[in-house]
Design an enzyme around this catalytic site. Structure first.
Site, PDB file in Angstrom:
ATOM      1  N   LEU A 176       0.851  -1.206   0.000  1.00 30.54           N
ATOM      2  CA  LEU A 176       0.000   0.000   0.000  1.00 30.54           C
ATOM      3  C   LEU A 176       0.883   1.252   0.000  1.00 30.54           C
ATOM      4  O   LEU A 176       1.895   1.297   0.694  1.00 30.54           O
ATOM      5  CB  LEU A 176      -0.866   0.038   1.256  1.00 30.54           C
ATOM      6  CG  LEU A 176      -1.862  -1.105   1.430  1.00 30.54           C
ATOM      7  CD1 LEU A 176      -2.506  -1.020   2.818  1.00 30.54           C
ATOM      8  CD2 LEU A 176      -2.928  -1.046   0.344  1.00 30.54           C
ATOM      9  N   ASP A 218       2.752  -5.956   2.757  1.00 33.05           N
ATOM     10  CA  ASP A 218       3.175  -4.970   3.757  1.00 33.05           C
ATOM     11  C   ASP A 218       3.654  -5.603   5.066  1.00 33.05           C
ATOM     12  O   ASP A 218       3.820  -4.892   6.063  1.00 33.05           O
ATOM     13  CB  ASP A 218       2.003  -4.012   4.058  1.00 33.05           C
ATOM     14  CG  ASP A 218       1.783  -3.003   2.934  1.00 33.05           C
ATOM     15  OD1 ASP A 218       2.695  -2.204   2.688  1.00 33.05           O
ATOM     16  OD2 ASP A 218       0.710  -3.034   2.312  1.00 33.05           O
ATOM     17  N   GLU A 260       5.373  -3.546  13.080  1.00 36.33           N
ATOM     18  CA  GLU A 260       4.897  -2.741  14.212  1.00 36.33           C
ATOM     19  C   GLU A 260       3.370  -2.624  14.240  1.00 36.33           C
ATOM     20  O   GLU A 260       2.777  -2.443  15.315  1.00 36.33           O
ATOM     21  CB  GLU A 260       5.485  -1.331  14.129  1.00 36.33           C
ATOM     22  CG  GLU A 260       4.910  -0.395  15.161  1.00 36.33           C
ATOM     23  CD  GLU A 260       5.494   1.002  15.078  1.00 36.33           C
ATOM     24  OE1 GLU A 260       6.210   1.374  16.000  1.00 36.33           O
ATOM     25  OE2 GLU A 260       5.248   1.718  14.091  1.00 36.33           O
ATOM     26  N   ASP A 261       2.743  -2.708  13.073  1.00 35.79           N
ATOM     27  CA  ASP A 261       1.307  -2.424  13.020  1.00 35.79           C
ATOM     28  C   ASP A 261       0.428  -3.528  13.586  1.00 35.79           C
ATOM     29  O   ASP A 261      -0.752  -3.302  13.832  1.00 35.79           O
ATOM     30  CB  ASP A 261       0.891  -2.113  11.569  1.00 35.79           C
ATOM     31  CG  ASP A 261       1.495  -0.799  11.118  1.00 35.79           C
ATOM     32  OD1 ASP A 261       1.513   0.138  11.932  1.00 35.79           O
ATOM     33  OD2 ASP A 261       1.956  -0.716   9.965  1.00 35.79           O
ATOM     34  N   ARG A 309      -4.191  -5.920   5.109  1.00 32.11           N
ATOM     35  CA  ARG A 309      -3.232  -6.175   6.183  1.00 32.11           C
ATOM     36  C   ARG A 309      -3.866  -6.870   7.391  1.00 32.11           C
ATOM     37  O   ARG A 309      -3.163  -7.265   8.310  1.00 32.11           O
ATOM     38  CB  ARG A 309      -2.591  -4.846   6.633  1.00 32.11           C
ATOM     39  CG  ARG A 309      -1.910  -4.106   5.499  1.00 32.11           C
ATOM     40  CD  ARG A 309      -0.895  -3.119   6.016  1.00 32.11           C
ATOM     41  NE  ARG A 309       0.092  -3.823   6.821  1.00 32.11           N
ATOM     42  CZ  ARG A 309       0.953  -3.233   7.641  1.00 32.11           C
ATOM     43  NH1 ARG A 309       0.944  -1.939   7.756  1.00 32.11           N
ATOM     44  NH2 ARG A 309       1.820  -3.942   8.342  1.00 32.11           N
ATOM     45  N   ARG A 359      -6.917   4.161   9.796  1.00 32.52           N
ATOM     46  CA  ARG A 359      -6.651   2.760  10.152  1.00 32.52           C
ATOM     47  C   ARG A 359      -7.097   2.394  11.560  1.00 32.52           C
ATOM     48  O   ARG A 359      -7.282   1.215  11.872  1.00 32.52           O
ATOM     49  CB  ARG A 359      -5.146   2.479  10.035  1.00 32.52           C
ATOM     50  CG  ARG A 359      -4.522   2.812   8.685  1.00 32.52           C
ATOM     51  CD  ARG A 359      -5.014   1.878   7.604  1.00 32.52           C
ATOM     52  NE  ARG A 359      -4.353   2.157   6.343  1.00 32.52           N
ATOM     53  CZ  ARG A 359      -3.158   1.666   6.007  1.00 32.52           C
ATOM     54  NH1 ARG A 359      -2.512   0.892   6.837  1.00 32.52           N
ATOM     55  NH2 ARG A 359      -2.635   1.957   4.832  1.00 32.52           N
ATOM     56  N   HIS A 371      -0.359   7.417   9.971  1.00 32.28           N
ATOM     57  CA  HIS A 371      -0.393   6.946  11.357  1.00 32.28           C
ATOM     58  C   HIS A 371       0.099   8.064  12.265  1.00 32.28           C
ATOM     59  O   HIS A 371       0.837   8.949  11.829  1.00 32.28           O
ATOM     60  CB  HIS A 371       0.566   5.762  11.552  1.00 32.28           C
ATOM     61  CG  HIS A 371       0.106   4.473  10.963  1.00 32.28           C
ATOM     62  ND1 HIS A 371       0.887   3.716  10.112  1.00 32.28           N
ATOM     63  CD2 HIS A 371      -1.047   3.768  11.117  1.00 32.28           C
ATOM     64  CE1 HIS A 371       0.239   2.617   9.779  1.00 32.28           C
ATOM     65  NE2 HIS A 371      -0.935   2.623  10.366  1.00 32.28           N
ATOM     66  N   CYS A 397       8.218   1.447  12.144  1.00 34.53           N
ATOM     67  CA  CYS A 397       7.270   0.394  11.746  1.00 34.53           C
ATOM     68  C   CYS A 397       7.960  -0.886  11.320  1.00 34.53           C
ATOM     69  O   CYS A 397       7.305  -1.906  11.152  1.00 34.53           O
ATOM     70  CB  CYS A 397       6.311   0.882  10.686  1.00 34.53           C
ATOM     71  SG  CYS A 397       7.092   1.563   9.289  1.00 34.53           S
TER      72      CYS A 397
END
Ligand code: CIR
Length: 253
Positions: free
Chosen positions: A18, A60, A65-66, A85, A131, A161, A248
């Site tokens: 993305l 991705d 980290e996400d 994701r 998100r 973010h 990230c």
């Protein structure tokens, strides 16, 4: 201090990741080199690192980290708001179980991505972004409170973010860019402003006293040095093309 980090190698399919950056497709081989250097530097700074294998089903997935929030007392598996994701969380369970006994989870309709969560000692700032929604942020706050931690929501309108626009450098120093410069919730911190023409410079990362700074942002670099930090510059171009910052690429705890 951080003792551990979890990273995941980039996959060839990262070229389909993305992005809103409009900087062109990442070069996978260059990304592998940049990622290997990132790991090397984290090791030099004293971290023990779990390196997870690439997973080509998730372009991705290098942005590990996400998918989790690692606190001193518990880990929280997130519920990423980006549909492509969302199932990345299934890939992180095993390694989180290796490190944590207390594991919590954000549930739909709540969404939350770790890039929206910034910890400043026992306080967690949670960005409301495309998100991360209010339901997800409130679930995280409720979880944190059960562990004697606290959370605050921060409205966002421009950045992907929260940590796209703000990095905590410890010692009360907060690196801020764009809309984050004016947020009164951060007024008690010493704000170090990232110049408008160096947006990606905001993506720095404090590791055990040293600040990792993306290469190519000289004004930001000077401001961080002037604040008294040892810095290490890292080439991040291939991750910048996917809107991914320094933080990230790892989970740290
Ligand atoms: C995404 O849009 O989800 C990825 N291309 C970039 C994620 C960056 N993650 C982060 O800053 N924590």
């Amino acid at each position: 201090m951080f003792n551990n980090a979890i990273v995941r190698k980039p996959c060839p399919n990262m070229v389909e990741g993305l992005t809103e950056a409009n900087l062109g497709k990442p070069d996978y081989h260059k990304a592998l080199l940049q990622h290997a250097r990132y790991i090397e530097v984290l090791r030099q700074l004293g971290l023990k690192i779990d390196v997870l294998e690439a997973d080509n089903r998730f372009p991705d997935s290098v942005f590990v980290e996400d998918v989790a929030v690692c606190t001193p007392h518990c880990a929280v598996i997130t519920n990423p708001g980006a549909p492509s994701r969302n199932k990345e969380t299934t890939l992180i369970m095993d390694i989180i179980h290796k490190h944590y006994e207390q594991i919590e989870q954000i549930k739909s309709p709540g969404t939350l991505e770790g890039g929206d969560v910034m910890a400043i000692s026992s306080e967690y700032f949670i960005g409301l972004s495309d998100r991360t929604n209010e339901d997800g942020a409130q679930q995280l706050i409720d979880i944190l409170e059960r562990y004697n931690l606290s959370g605050h929501m921060v409205d966002l309108s421009d950045v992907l973010h929260l940590k796209t626009g703000v990095s905590y450098l410890e010692n009360n120093n907060l690196l801020v860019y764009g809309e984050l410069k004016g947020k009164s919730i951060f007024d008690s911190f010493n704000k170090i402003e990232v110049p408008d023409d160096e947006a990606y410079g905001a993506s720095c990362l404090w590791i055990n006293g040293t600040v990792l700074v993306p290469a190519g942002f000289p004004k930001t670099k000077k401001k961080v040095e002037d604040a008294g930090y040892e810095i290490i510059e890292l080439e991040m171009t291939e991750f910048e093309k996917l809107d991914g910052g320094m933080s990230c690429l790892s989970l740290r705890f």
